[in-house]
Design an enzyme around this catalytic site. Structure first.
Site, PDB file in Angstrom:
ATOM      1  N   LYS A 104       0.796  -1.227   0.000  1.00  0.00           N
ATOM      2  CA  LYS A 104       0.000   0.000   0.000  1.00  0.00           C
ATOM      3  C   LYS A 104       0.834   1.285   0.000  1.00  0.00           C
ATOM      4  O   LYS A 104       0.346   2.332  -0.411  1.00  0.00           O
ATOM      5  CB  LYS A 104      -0.957   0.006   1.200  1.00  0.00           C
ATOM      6  CG  LYS A 104      -2.068  -1.018   1.128  1.00  0.00           C
ATOM      7  CD  LYS A 104      -3.061  -0.764   0.010  1.00  0.00           C
ATOM      8  CE  LYS A 104      -4.164   0.166   0.372  1.00  0.00           C
ATOM      9  NZ  LYS A 104      -5.264   0.141  -0.631  1.00  0.00           N
TER      10      LYS A 104
ATOM     11  N   SER B 162       0.221 -10.053  -0.749  1.00  0.00           N
ATOM     12  CA  SER B 162       0.140  -8.590  -0.691  1.00  0.00           C
ATOM     13  C   SER B 162       0.354  -7.966   0.674  1.00  0.00           C
ATOM     14  O   SER B 162       0.515  -6.746   0.769  1.00  0.00           O
ATOM     15  CB  SER B 162      -1.218  -8.144  -1.240  1.00  0.00           C
ATOM     16  OG  SER B 162      -2.247  -8.774  -0.514  1.00  0.00           O
TER      17      SER B 162
END
Ligand SMILES: Cc1ncc(COP(=O)(O)O)c(C=O)c1O
Length: 607
Positions: free
Chosen positions: A156, A410
């Site tokens: 992110k 992720s």
């Protein structure tokens, strides 16, 4: 156990949750706890007017789009389910959406912006590693794009930094603000530190301490506000206007998408042979849109496949309907992707470039967390393991062999409390454990007979309690190596008239009933409900205020899963004539809930 802590006085920051107050007809089905039905029954319900969508602010370098999108329709996650691994929600590229070409951002512009992105001021070029054990098992080379190794343990920071680094210095000096309970918050905080600007992060009061503390440690100011993400977001946007701070959205902005797109650029540089597909976890769609924008330009044959939990399938439903929808309820286990509505810009890109979406269960995600642990000794958070689960399911469903596939691992910001659930479900998720119930006569010798029939299977859990002098129900789990040995065991039991049920797929059994075994009784007028309590002090008292002493509470089982919402199974004795009043009180409470009184497993194990 926050939900069960009774707070003496409500904090002034606590606001009542409005999750369900807009729903017209009392209880709604909880999407998390439904069995997977074959294929699709998705229809659109009424448009949503009461929840605003994340506005899509255009990047300075992109054309502003003028066509406002229609308000999203509300649908339930259940309305679009298909078998694990099946590639569903394949966008219909023949349909037009009314946007004229002048309004469409040129994909080439994404490509060039991705190529020149400055994310490497803060991010690393994460390694692409072969998952050797999984690859051997599947007969496919599964490559893991290790975004869990980024400085704040998720991708992110790429999007947040890319957007913030493009802001003019005067704007940076006024500071930035965002709302997030998770990885975006850490990304913005780290980017702000690097760019030497002030950052305010609004987080719901239900955010676990470990998460907001780690944001604070990065130098950002944390404001705990509201019970839900929506409330934190409203606050952040208002404060952005008041103080002139720049609002940094988590996914729906071209510059955020471009930052995430650098993951796609690296994969294309790092892969040697031809790639069959890249599996990408999907929340609001920023990561998959960015990866698709790059990869589909340079290597259009590589499939870009989204992966969503089956109870958080906002992108699959949006692609299926050809327009953005809003989920009425979203499952929170994979909290990083628990998004009710995907972005406007992310959806536009996905509709044009994504090849479809694979849906996976909570059990499968837990199985992939275990796979990853066995491969690398790293622990992924549920959203971080989603793509691995999707890749495995897809390869099995289509019998893929000898190909190269990439799964984005992720994130690794695992809430430690969640590990208990993960370890409990991982073997079920890997189809190495089954949960069963067998009915046997209550007579001397029957237990021994039963054990003989179970034979060589390894029993990992066994629950029995005397209930009637005629028959007993035992609940147990067995380790499974092959599907045929389980079938053979069931046949051995059935041939001796020991009726046996396979309950492996029932979340109600796995979350609650296996812990309640032994208390079977027929309670009059018992309404069984599954509630999701917000994890904050006072949640239990608010619940009790709504129902007690008006009705007797006959069953209560709380199961904290390290989520913002706690799973609670409740039995309440409500006479037939009082049902409307009960529904009104339950509805006004503002907690998600579903009535599950007629559940077969409940009747089997508890009555
Ligand atoms: C670990 C992790 N994986 C996947 C996602 C989904 O990303 P997106 O919202 O861009 O689809 C997120 C979003 O925060 C995340 O934190």
């Amino acid at each position: 156990m926050e939900a069960l802590r009774v707070s003496p006085a409500h904090s002034p920051l606590l606001r009542s949750q409005r999750l369900q107050s807009h729903l017209p007809n009392g209880p709604q089905k909880l999407s998390t706890r439904r069995p997977i039905k074959p294929f699709v029954s998705a229809t659109l319900s009424r448009p949503t007017a009461d929840v605003s969508a994340e506005p899509s602010t255009s990047s300075a370098s992109f054309e502003t789009r003028t066509t406002p999108s229609p308000p999203p329709h509300r649908v339930s996650a259940d309305s679009l389910q298909y078998p694990p691994g099946f590639l569903g929600a394949v966008p219909d590229r023949t349909a037009t959406d009314g946007n004229d070409n002048g309004n469409i951002v040129d994909a080439m512009e994404y490509l060039t912006n991705i190529l020149s992105s400055k994310v490497y001021d803060v991010a690393i070029e994460s390694p692409l590693e072969l998952a050797t054990k999984l690859s051997e098992r599947l007969g496919v080379r599964v490559w893991m794009k290790r975004e869990d190794l980024q400085p704040v343990f998720s991708f992110k920071l790429r999007g947040a930094y890319n957007m913030m680094a493009k802001l003019p210095r005067e704007q940076l000096d006024r500071g930035v603000i965002c709302s997030s309970a998770g990885n975006h918050a850490q990304g913005v905080a780290l980017a702000a530190k690097k760019l030497n600007c002030s950052a305010v992060i609004a987080m719901p009061v239900t955010t676990p301490e470990i998460k907001w503390k780690s944001v604070e440690r990065l130098g950002a100011t944390v404001v705990l506000i509201g019970d839900s993400y929506d409330e934190a977001q409203t606050y952040a946007k208002k404060r952005a206007q008041e103080e002139g701070r720049s609002f940094i959205p988590p996914f729906d902005h071209p510059d955020v998408i471009i930052g995430q797109g650098t993951v796609g650029m690296e994969i294309m540089r790092q892969t040697k042979g031809p790639l069959h597909a890249i599996f990408v976890p999907v929340g609001g769609g920023g990561l998959i849109a960015g990866i698709a924008a790059y990869v589909k330009r340079v290597s259009p044959k590589v499939k870009i496949i989204g992966v969503e939990p089956s109870d958080a399938n906002a992108m699959a439903l949006s692609l299926h309907h050809g327009q953005r929808i809003m989920l009425d309820q979203v499952g929170g286990f994979a909290d990083g992707v628990a998004v009710k509505e995907v972005g406007e810009e992310t959806f536009r890109l996905c509709k044009d470039m994504v090849d479809g979406v694979v849906l996976v269960s909570r059990d499968a995600i837990c199985g992939s967390i275990k796979d990853m642990f066995e491969e690398t000794r790293s622990i992924l958070e549920p959203a971080g393991a989603l793509a691995l689960a999707g890749a495995e399911a897809y390869c099995k469903y289509y019998g893929l062999k000898g190909e190269n596939v990439v799964a984005i691992t992720s994130g690794a910001n695992m809430n430690f409390d969640k590990l208990r659930v993960v370890t409990e479900l991982a073997n079920v998720g890997r189809q190495q454990e089954a949960v069963l119930a067998t009915i046997m006569p209550e007579e001397p010798g029957s237990f021994k007979h039963y054990c003989e029939l179970v034979g060589p299977m390894n029993i990992s859990e066994f629950k029995y309690r005397y209930n009637s002098d005629k028959q007993a129900v035992v609940l147990y789990s067995v380790g499974v190596h092959t599907a045929s040995e389980l079938k053979e065991m069931q046949e051995r039991l059935e041939s001796c008239r020991l009726k046996t049920y396979n309950l492996t797929k029932s979340d109600l059994v796995k979350d609650h009933l296996r812990y309640l075994m032994g208390g079977r009784s027929n309670v009059q007028n018992e309404v069984l409900c599954h509630f999701v309590f917000p994890e904050r002090p006072g949640a239990l008292m608010k619940f009790l205020d709504a129902f007690s002493p008006r009705w007797n509470i006959s069953l209560f089982h709380y199961r904290g899963q390290g989520e913002t919402g706690a799973n609670v199974l409740v039995g309440i004795q409500v006479a037939r004539g009082d049902i409307d009043e009960f529904q009104a009180r339950a509805g006004s409470l503002g907690y998600d809930y579903a009535v599950v009184t007629d559940n077969d497993e409940f009747n089997l194990l508890m009555h």
